[in-house]
Design a protein around this motif. Structure first.
Motif, PDB file in Angstrom:
ATOM      1  N   VAL A  16       0.913  -1.181   0.004  1.00 28.63           N
ATOM      2  CA  VAL A  16      -0.106  -0.037  -0.001  1.00 28.63           C
ATOM      3  C   VAL A  16       0.942   1.214  -0.169  1.00 28.63           C
ATOM      4  O   VAL A  16       2.137   1.275   0.759  1.00 28.63           O
ATOM      5  N   ARG A  17       0.432   2.102  -0.597  1.00 28.61           N
ATOM      6  CA  ARG A  17       1.106   3.538  -0.655  1.00 28.61           C
ATOM      7  C   ARG A  17       0.246   4.463   0.115  1.00 28.61           C
ATOM      8  O   ARG A  17      -0.914   4.823  -0.026  1.00 28.61           O
ATOM      9  N   LEU A  18       1.020   5.028   1.135  1.00 27.64           N
ATOM     10  CA  LEU A  18       0.385   5.889   2.119  1.00 27.64           C
ATOM     11  C   LEU A  18       1.012   7.221   1.663  1.00 27.64           C
ATOM     12  O   LEU A  18       2.298   7.497   2.373  1.00 27.64           O
ATOM     13  N   ASP A  19       0.480   8.247   1.309  1.00 23.98           N
ATOM     14  CA  ASP A  19       0.970   9.718   1.055  1.00 23.98           C
ATOM     15  C   ASP A  19       0.195  10.355   2.525  1.00 23.98           C
ATOM     16  O   ASP A  19      -0.419   9.770   3.361  1.00 23.98           O
ATOM     17  N   THR A  64       6.274  10.066   1.313  1.00 19.93           N
ATOM     18  CA  THR A  64       5.529   8.983   1.159  1.00 19.93           C
ATOM     19  C   THR A  64       6.054   7.589   1.562  1.00 19.93           C
ATOM     20  O   THR A  64       7.111   7.203   1.593  1.00 19.93           O
ATOM     21  N   LEU A  65       5.092   6.962   2.163  1.00 21.19           N
ATOM     22  CA  LEU A  65       5.495   5.525   3.074  1.00 21.19           C
ATOM     23  C   LEU A  65       4.783   4.526   2.104  1.00 21.19           C
ATOM     24  O   LEU A  65       3.710   4.628   1.764  1.00 21.19           O
ATOM     25  N   GLU A 104      16.103  17.854  -8.914  1.00 18.08           N
ATOM     26  CA  GLU A 104      15.066  17.034  -7.944  1.00 18.08           C
ATOM     27  C   GLU A 104      15.344  15.791  -8.099  1.00 18.08           C
ATOM     28  O   GLU A 104      14.858  15.162  -9.211  1.00 18.08           O
ATOM     29  N   VAL A 105      15.640  14.743  -7.051  1.00 21.93           N
ATOM     30  CA  VAL A 105      15.909  13.412  -7.169  1.00 21.93           C
ATOM     31  C   VAL A 105      14.844  12.763  -6.042  1.00 21.93           C
ATOM     32  O   VAL A 105      14.732  13.183  -4.971  1.00 21.93           O
ATOM     33  N   LEU A 106      14.564  11.613  -6.636  1.00 21.11           N
ATOM     34  CA  LEU A 106      13.905  10.858  -5.832  1.00 21.11           C
ATOM     35  C   LEU A 106      14.759   9.880  -4.705  1.00 21.11           C
ATOM     36  O   LEU A 106      15.694   9.483  -4.904  1.00 21.11           O
ATOM     37  N   LEU A 127      10.391  -1.972  -2.890  1.00 20.20           N
ATOM     38  CA  LEU A 127      11.023  -1.007  -3.658  1.00 20.20           C
ATOM     39  C   LEU A 127      10.526  -1.412  -5.174  1.00 20.20           C
ATOM     40  O   LEU A 127      10.416  -0.389  -5.798  1.00 20.20           O
ATOM     41  N   ASP A 128      10.337  -2.446  -5.835  1.00 18.72           N
ATOM     42  CA  ASP A 128       9.676  -2.710  -7.153  1.00 18.72           C
ATOM     43  C   ASP A 128       8.373  -2.027  -7.149  1.00 18.72           C
ATOM     44  O   ASP A 128       8.024  -1.342  -8.055  1.00 18.72           O
ATOM     45  N   TYR A 129       7.487  -2.273  -6.147  1.00 20.72           N
ATOM     46  CA  TYR A 129       6.169  -1.367  -6.135  1.00 20.72           C
ATOM     47  C   TYR A 129       6.348   0.094  -6.027  1.00 20.72           C
ATOM     48  O   TYR A 129       5.750   0.826  -6.682  1.00 20.72           O
ATOM     49  N   MET A 130       7.360   0.582  -5.254  1.00 17.72           N
ATOM     50  CA  MET A 130       7.582   2.057  -5.137  1.00 17.72           C
ATOM     51  C   MET A 130       8.113   2.529  -6.723  1.00 17.72           C
ATOM     52  O   MET A 130       7.724   3.536  -6.879  1.00 17.72           O
ATOM     53  N   PHE A 131       9.067   1.680  -7.347  1.00 15.95           N
ATOM     54  CA  PHE A 131       9.448   2.236  -8.164  1.00 15.95           C
ATOM     55  C   PHE A 131       8.397   2.163  -9.628  1.00 15.95           C
ATOM     56  O   PHE A 131       8.167   3.334 -10.338  1.00 15.95           O
ATOM     57  N   SER A 132       7.447   1.541  -9.430  1.00 14.32           N
ATOM     58  CA  SER A 132       6.106   1.560 -10.364  1.00 14.32           C
ATOM     59  C   SER A 132       5.184   2.610  -9.859  1.00 14.32           C
ATOM     60  O   SER A 132       4.905   3.253 -11.045  1.00 14.32           O
ATOM     61  N   GLN A 133       5.134   2.892  -8.911  1.00 19.72           N
ATOM     62  CA  GLN A 133       4.281   4.012  -8.624  1.00 19.72           C
ATOM     63  C   GLN A 133       4.892   5.272  -8.926  1.00 19.72           C
ATOM     64  O   GLN A 133       4.305   6.263  -9.148  1.00 19.72           O
ATOM     65  N   GLU A 134       6.304   5.282  -8.595  1.00 21.59           N
ATOM     66  CA  GLU A 134       6.817   6.500  -8.723  1.00 21.59           C
ATOM     67  C   GLU A 134       7.216   6.872 -10.116  1.00 21.59           C
ATOM     68  O   GLU A 134       8.012   8.061 -10.607  1.00 21.59           O
ATOM     69  N   HIS A 135       7.040   5.999 -11.084  1.00 21.78           N
ATOM     70  CA  HIS A 135       7.662   5.879 -12.352  1.00 21.78           C
ATOM     71  C   HIS A 135       9.137   6.158 -12.415  1.00 21.78           C
ATOM     72  O   HIS A 135       9.708   7.145 -13.087  1.00 21.78           O
ATOM     73  N   ALA A 136       9.894   5.535 -11.860  1.00 22.22           N
ATOM     74  CA  ALA A 136      11.621   5.829 -11.628  1.00 22.22           C
ATOM     75  C   ALA A 136      12.022   4.583 -11.663  1.00 22.22           C
ATOM     76  O   ALA A 136      11.516   3.302 -11.972  1.00 22.22           O
TER      77      ALA A 136
END
Length: 262
Positions: A16-19, A64-65, A104-106, A127-136
């Motif tokens: 889950v992505r928690l902003d 973001t968590l 500006e860096v992630l 981290l894979d989920y984070m990269f997909s959500q952040e498009h990085a």
């Protein structure tokens, strides 16, 4: 980290992505306490006095968590497995050739997997989920004061084995600069929010490019010397040499006029 409740209606999927807005809307003390307790374990592993992550800090920040958790059907409890806190920061970076970059860096600000679920692929899933959500991509990630374990993790899982330490304790990877370098003789356009200064600057040398410091010159108009009205400083090289010679003579006269210490 165990929670004696079913968090599926609250958190939803196991990744889950928690902003900040989503965390504020949870309104569940059990979830807040579980996240804070997991962050304390992360701080203990890094030998920090205070945790880097709390729900209160997340609500009042732009970070973001990304949280991994699961529900145990047999024991009827929820378990928090790990988390990654990321945020975008404007950094001044330099590569191995001391060429400077600004953009500006992630940034990966905090990362932890519970000791009971380590070496089971949970960290890479987060981290894979984070990269997909952040498009990085992995090479676009900056690490905030990483441990040796985290550097080894990035090398083993993503092939990032050429870290470049910055004087701000951030670590970026050489592939980031290669993606911005010239390709086939044509300079690639930088990403959004990035720029590369035309004149490279050396960072962290502790030296300035010039010895002329206006705030240290007694004749500068901001000082006014001992006169009632400010005077304009002589900005020519000859004036600088004359000013330094005058200051040296004044120091020598002061020393000669002082009482000896013995």
């Amino acid at each position: 980290m165990q929670v004696n409740a079913d968090l599926r209606p609250i958190l939803g999927p196991q990744l889950v992505r928690l902003d900040p807005m989503r965390i504020k809307q949870l309104q569940d003390p059990q979830v807040y306490d579980a996240i804070d307790s997991l962050a304390k374990l992360s701080a203990h592993c890094l030998q920090l006095r205070t945790p880097l992550t709390t729900c209160e800090k997340l609500i009042n920040s732009d970070s973001t968590l990304y949280l991994s958790w699961k529900y145990d059907e047999e024991e009827k409890v929820s378990r928090l497995l790990g988390f990654a806190k990321v945020g975008r920061k404007k950094l001044f970076l330099y590569d191995a050739q001391m060429q400077t970059y600004e953009g500006e860096v992630l940034c990966l600000l905090d990362f932890y997997v519970h000791f009971s679920t380590q070496r089971q692929g949970v960290g890479k899933q987060i981290l894979d989920y984070m990269f997909s959500q952040e498009h990085a991509e992995p090479y676009q990630l900056a690490l905030d004061n990483p441990s040796v374990t985290l550097l080894g993790f990035m090398s083993q899982k993503y092939g990032m084995n050429r870290p470049v330490w910055q004087n701000t304790n951030f670590v970026v990877f050489d592939e980031l600069f290669q993606s911005l370098s010239a390709e086939n003789g044509v300079e690639k356009s930088p990403p959004d929010g990035w720029r590369r200064p035309m004149t490279p600057r050396r960072l962290g040398t502790g030296m300035t490019d010039t010895r002329w410091l206006q705030h240290a010159v007694s004749g500068h108009q901001s000082k006014g010397n001992a006169m009632a009205a400010p005077v304009d400083a002589d900005m020519t090289p000859q004036g600088a040499l004359s000013n330094r010679a005058h200051q040296a003579k004044a120091r020598k006269a002061h020393i000669l006029s002082s009482k000896p210490l013995w």
